[in-house]
Design a protein around this motif. Structure first.
Motif, PDB file in Angstrom:
ATOM      1  N   UNK A 277     -17.766  -5.482  -3.628  1.00 33.85           N
ATOM      2  CA  UNK A 277     -16.452  -4.858  -3.526  1.00 33.85           C
ATOM      3  C   UNK A 277     -16.293  -4.264  -2.142  1.00 33.85           C
ATOM      4  N   UNK A 279     -13.196  -2.590  -1.323  1.00 30.21           N
ATOM      5  CA  UNK A 279     -12.105  -1.613  -1.372  1.00 30.21           C
ATOM      6  C   UNK A 279     -10.968  -1.959  -0.420  1.00 30.21           C
ATOM      7  N   UNK A 281      -7.325  -2.871   0.729  1.00 28.06           N
ATOM      8  CA  UNK A 281      -6.047  -2.437   0.174  1.00 28.06           C
ATOM      9  C   UNK A 281      -5.471  -3.530  -0.722  1.00 28.06           C
ATOM     10  N   UNK A 282      -4.592  -3.150  -1.640  1.00 27.46           N
ATOM     11  CA  UNK A 282      -3.870  -4.173  -2.386  1.00 27.46           C
ATOM     12  C   UNK A 282      -3.122  -5.112  -1.437  1.00 27.46           C
ATOM     13  N   UNK A 283      -2.764  -6.261  -1.945  1.00 24.94           N
ATOM     14  CA  UNK A 283      -2.009  -7.201  -1.120  1.00 24.94           C
ATOM     15  C   UNK A 283      -0.558  -6.759  -1.019  1.00 24.94           C
ATOM     16  N   UNK A 298      -7.144  -9.298  -2.702  1.00 28.18           N
ATOM     17  CA  UNK A 298      -6.618  -8.105  -2.061  1.00 28.18           C
ATOM     18  C   UNK A 298      -6.663  -8.194  -0.544  1.00 28.18           C
TER      19      UNK A 298
ATOM     20  N   UNK B  38      -1.719   4.382  -4.569  1.00 30.53           N
ATOM     21  CA  UNK B  38      -1.724   3.171  -3.747  1.00 30.53           C
ATOM     22  C   UNK B  38      -2.399   1.975  -4.390  1.00 30.53           C
ATOM     23  N   UNK B  40      -5.187   1.208  -5.851  1.00 30.10           N
ATOM     24  CA  UNK B  40      -6.607   1.157  -6.216  1.00 30.10           C
ATOM     25  C   UNK B  40      -7.402   2.354  -5.719  1.00 30.10           C
ATOM     26  N   UNK B  41      -6.726   3.404  -5.357  1.00 31.01           N
ATOM     27  CA  UNK B  41      -7.431   4.590  -4.888  1.00 31.01           C
ATOM     28  C   UNK B  41      -7.134   5.761  -5.802  1.00 31.01           C
ATOM     29  N   UNK B 271     -10.036   3.162   3.373  1.00 33.71           N
ATOM     30  CA  UNK B 271     -10.434   4.186   2.423  1.00 33.71           C
ATOM     31  C   UNK B 271     -11.405   3.588   1.407  1.00 33.71           C
ATOM     32  N   UNK B 272     -12.518   4.254   1.209  1.00 33.31           N
ATOM     33  CA  UNK B 272     -13.504   3.787   0.237  1.00 33.31           C
ATOM     34  C   UNK B 272     -13.122   4.286  -1.149  1.00 33.31           C
ATOM     35  N   UNK B 273     -13.494   3.522  -2.147  1.00 31.89           N
ATOM     36  CA  UNK B 273     -13.007   3.816  -3.473  1.00 31.89           C
ATOM     37  C   UNK B 273     -13.964   3.227  -4.493  1.00 31.89           C
ATOM     38  N   UNK B 275     -13.343   0.922  -6.905  1.00 34.91           N
ATOM     39  CA  UNK B 275     -12.413   0.003  -7.547  1.00 34.91           C
ATOM     40  C   UNK B 275     -13.155  -0.801  -8.609  1.00 34.91           C
ATOM     41  N   UNK B 295      -2.560  -5.582  -6.770  1.00 34.98           N
ATOM     42  CA  UNK B 295      -4.006  -5.629  -6.606  1.00 34.98           C
ATOM     43  C   UNK B 295      -4.676  -6.449  -7.701  1.00 34.98           C
TER      44      UNK B 295
END
Lengths: 373, 379
Positions: A277, A279, A281-283, A298, B38, B40-41, B271-273, B275, B295
């Motif tokens: 993973x 992380x 950003x979303x698309x 993503x 946002x 996924x965060x 930004x780390x998360x 997910x 996402x």
């Protein structure tokens, strides 16, 4: 205690995604996965946290992907992931001298391990299966070896060294052959390259062998032992695939647009396919985006048109660009008004403005990584 | 931690215990820092990532209100590379008495902080989304030889009465605190980010603890007391994106800001998360997407416009989603309409149901709480 043994590349002659860089197991699949994710996930989803990964060649990308195995819960104090690269047993060996065969490399480490059962798998296979049930079946049936297979039609593009079984009464394996030796037909019993057996049976089978990989194991050792060992077949009824050429890379990735096949791999709450993973950003879809029948990972920014395609992470598709029937791997940039059809891009390819590149459905064209067209 | 005794130059204490009552139903059963943002965060990802990217590898997270999800989410800090043998992330839930204020929370954890014997202490809130390199602020703090440095951001003077304003001298030293002033004299708003000299702060925390009239709050008590004593307090100017996500409207707006500008992801660090790592999303032949963030794990058969979708959202055929923030695993049934709304996790909007009114027709932002099932008859 169970130990999983993954063979990363039973077909070293194939470089599946056209890059010539990655072993089959490291091939990208469905927008964000590597093929090896399926076998690693199947193992850990069945509670097998001791996995040996046998490497043959072109494995740099694979090791980079797996790392310490953190994403699969394999970064552990006991068990976890152990790599077996080709040169490991004798420090005097040079690159040119004879090396231990793939399975032999793991034998030494296994002989001292507490493990009782071995789950030997071909990590270039794609399927999501509950190994717990297969293991349960193995233990209750009293089989010496349980061989997992799928009944399916062999299509013309199937891999050359695909192993098929003769199965008596839907139970006992009585013959092992190669698909290429027999006429392709409906309802072949195709091996999924997965065997469950006690450690001592495994040792018996590979004893005296010097250079034994997956194919020799199935085709010769197991075939010769069919008389003295009870080898039982276990049918897997879900979706399965194997990538071994640019064509099958294209075909099986595109199959993920079919919801039924996609769900057969990814829609199990208890059996998720795990992968690295990042992380991202979303698309982001812009005002001018037109998307139909596509899977998209993503981190992309899409302002153009995308049809029937598989788009990996961090791809940019600018306004006016048209992407149809393509697989675009990570970081590909398609500039304004460029047009792509039946194209596979490797990672970080740039397609300049107004370029038009069209492959064919029978021959999707592959663009090597970091190329600027 | 054990017997090791390596000191750290600066460690961070993150205030994550707030209820965030202005977020209404979103924080009914989770703490505000655990609210999704946002796609996924979660809000806490921002200060945690900022710490790691600033070279601060020791973070105490002080939790209190509804800590379950937050504790689970943070885990050992592995997703922020904070799973360290010495340092890393530590969850500090109240164990003797409830935290009575922000200063009291830090004071109750004096022993934890002392383990690392830090020179400086960074105190952070978890109410905002922003990217900031705290090490630059720390350099500034040392350069001006401050006892306390407060990060500030310029706000339009007409909005200044909504913030805690710092009145400063030309050298940016603080001369006065003006909490939500009616007639603001300055436009530098406090961001709720402080760096203290730890030995100085310790003294003030101990004194404050003995004061029965104190609210045990940094802004109300500690900082004014330091100023009164002539301590060196400085404002540190930050000019990046910084957004309060403490109300339903501001949370919605901050999500929409991502559609205009990807400042949170495409410039500098991301930004780390933690997910979920699901399959890429699928857009069906019947799907249509405009100006939207989508996402992993989403399946879109309907139409989505000006929206932000979290993991695993399904929008069925004929459904319309517009101007909305949709959180994890929400399901929007066939021909349903969702407009100008925030749908919390696991919401189900049944076939043909309607949520919200068109924003352009003067609709008001609607918030649907976690796990709600919206049928055809309801709104």
């Amino acid at each position: 205690m169970y130990t999983g043994l993954c063979l990363s590349d039973p077909h070293p002659d194939y470089y599946s995604d056209g890059s010539g860089l990655r072993t089959l197991s490291a091939t990208r699949f469905a927008g964000r996965y590597r093929v090896v994710d399926f076998m690693l996930s199947n193992m850990v989803n069945a509670g097998i946290y001791d996995i040996g990964m046998i490497l043959n060649s072109h494995y740099q990308s694979l090791i980079g992907h797996i790392g310490m195995g953190k994403e699969w819960g394999l970064a552990r104090k006991s068990g976890g992931i152990t790599f077996f690269p080709p040169y490991l047993t004798d420090e005097r060996q040079s690159v040119n001298s004879e090396i231990d065969g793939p399975l032999q490399r793991a034998v030494q480490s296994l002989s001292s391990a507490k493990t009782e059962y071995i789950v030997l798998v071909d990590s270039s296979m794609i399927y999501n299966m509950d190994y717990r049930r297969a293991i349960e079946a193995h233990r209750t049936s009293g089989a010496d070896v349980t061989a997992i297979y799928a009944k399916k039609r062999l299509d013309p593009g199937c891999c050359e060294n695909t192993v098929v079984f003769d199965i008596l009464n839907g139970e006992r394996v009585v013959g092992v052959g190669l698909a290429s030796d027999s006429a392709p037909a409906d309802g072949c019993n195709v091996s999924l390259g997965a065997y469950i057996m006690q450690k001592k049976i495994f040792f018996q089978l590979v004893a005296g062998e010097k250079n034994c990989g997956m194919l020799r194991f199935s085709r010769t050792l197991l075939a010769e032992a069919l008389g003295r060992l009870r080898v039982l077949a276990y049918e897997f009824k879900g979706y399965s695939a194997q990538i071994c050429s640019v064509e099958t890379f294209f075909q099986h990735n595109m199959e993920m647009l079919d919801s039924e096949k996609r769900n057969a791999l990814f829609n199990f709450e208890n059996r998720r396919i795990l992968t690295s993973r990042r992380d991202t950003l979303p698309t982001k879809y812009g005002q001018s985006a037109e998307i139909t029948n596509s899977i998209i990972a993503d981190g992309c920014q899409i302002e153009g048109t995308v049809v029937n395609s598989v788009i990996c992470r961090n791809v940019l598709i600018k306004p006016g660009a048209v992407v149809k029937d393509c697989i675009l791997q990570g970081g590909t940039v398609v500039e304004k008004n460029a047009e792509l059809g039946w194209i596979i891009t490797d990672r970080s390819v740039i397609i300049s403005e107004n370029r038009k590149l069209i492959g064919a459905n029978t021959y999707p064209a592959h663009i090597a990584r970091e190329r600027v067209i | 931690m054990g017997k090791m005794s390596q000191s750290k130059e600066c460690i961070a204490m993150l205030l994550a215990g707030g209820r965030g009552s202005r977020l209404g139903a979103l924080t009914e059963d989770i703490a505000k820092p655990a609210v999704t943002f946002g796609g996924k965060f979660r809000i806490i990802d921002f200060p945690l990532t900022n710490c790691v990217r600033s070279g601060i590898d020791t973070v105490g997270v002080m939790t209190q209100y509804q800590p379950l999800l937050l504790h689970d989410y943070i885990g050992k800090g592995q997703d922020w590379d904070l799973d360290l043998l010495y340092g890393g992330v530590s969850i500090l839930a109240p164990h003797a008495a409830w935290y009575t204020g922000t200063a009291n929370a830090v004071y109750q954890n004096e022993n934890f902080i002392q383990t690392y014997n830090p020179e400086c202490l960074l105190v952070l809130a978890a109410d905002h989304v922003y990217k900031m390199d705290y090490s630059v602020m720390l350099d500034y703090h040392k350069k001006v030889n401050a006892d306390c440095t407060i990060a500030v951001i310029e706000v339009p003077i007409k909005d200044a009465s909504r913030f805690g304003i710092l009145n400063t001298a030309p050298d940016d030293s603080v001369v006065e605190f003006d909490e939500k002033p009616e007639k603001p004299k300055n436009n530098l708003a406090s961001m709720g980010i402080y760096i203290f000299e730890w030995d100085v702060l310790q003294k003030y925390l101990a004194e404050d603890d003995k004061d029965p009239d104190s609210d045990h709050d940094f802004g109300k008590n500690i900082l004014p007391n330091m100023l009164k004593d002539g301590r060196r307090l400085f404002a540190y100017r930050f000019d990046g994106y910084w957004k309060d996500v403490g109300t339903e409207e501001s949370l919605w707006q901050a999500n929409m800001d991502l559609l205009d500008d990807m400042h949170l992801g495409f410039q500098g660090w991301h930004i780390l998360s933690r997910s979920g790592g699901r399959a890429p999303h699928f857009i069906a032949p019947t799907g249509s997407i405009r100006n939207t963030l989508i996402t992993e794990g989403c399946e879109i058969y309907g139409s989505v416009e000006n929206s932000v979708l979290s993991e695993g959202v399904i929008v069925e055929k004929g459904a319309v989603v517009k101007d909305s923030v949709i959180m994890e695993n929400a399901y929007i049934g066939k021909n349903a309409t969702v407009q100008y709304a925030i749908l919390d996790e696991d919401t189900i909007v049944e076939e043909n149901a309607t949520v919200g009114q068109a924003r352009e027709d003067g609709g008001k932002l609607v918030l649907i709480s976690r796990g709600s099932i919206i049928g055809r008859e309801e709104k």
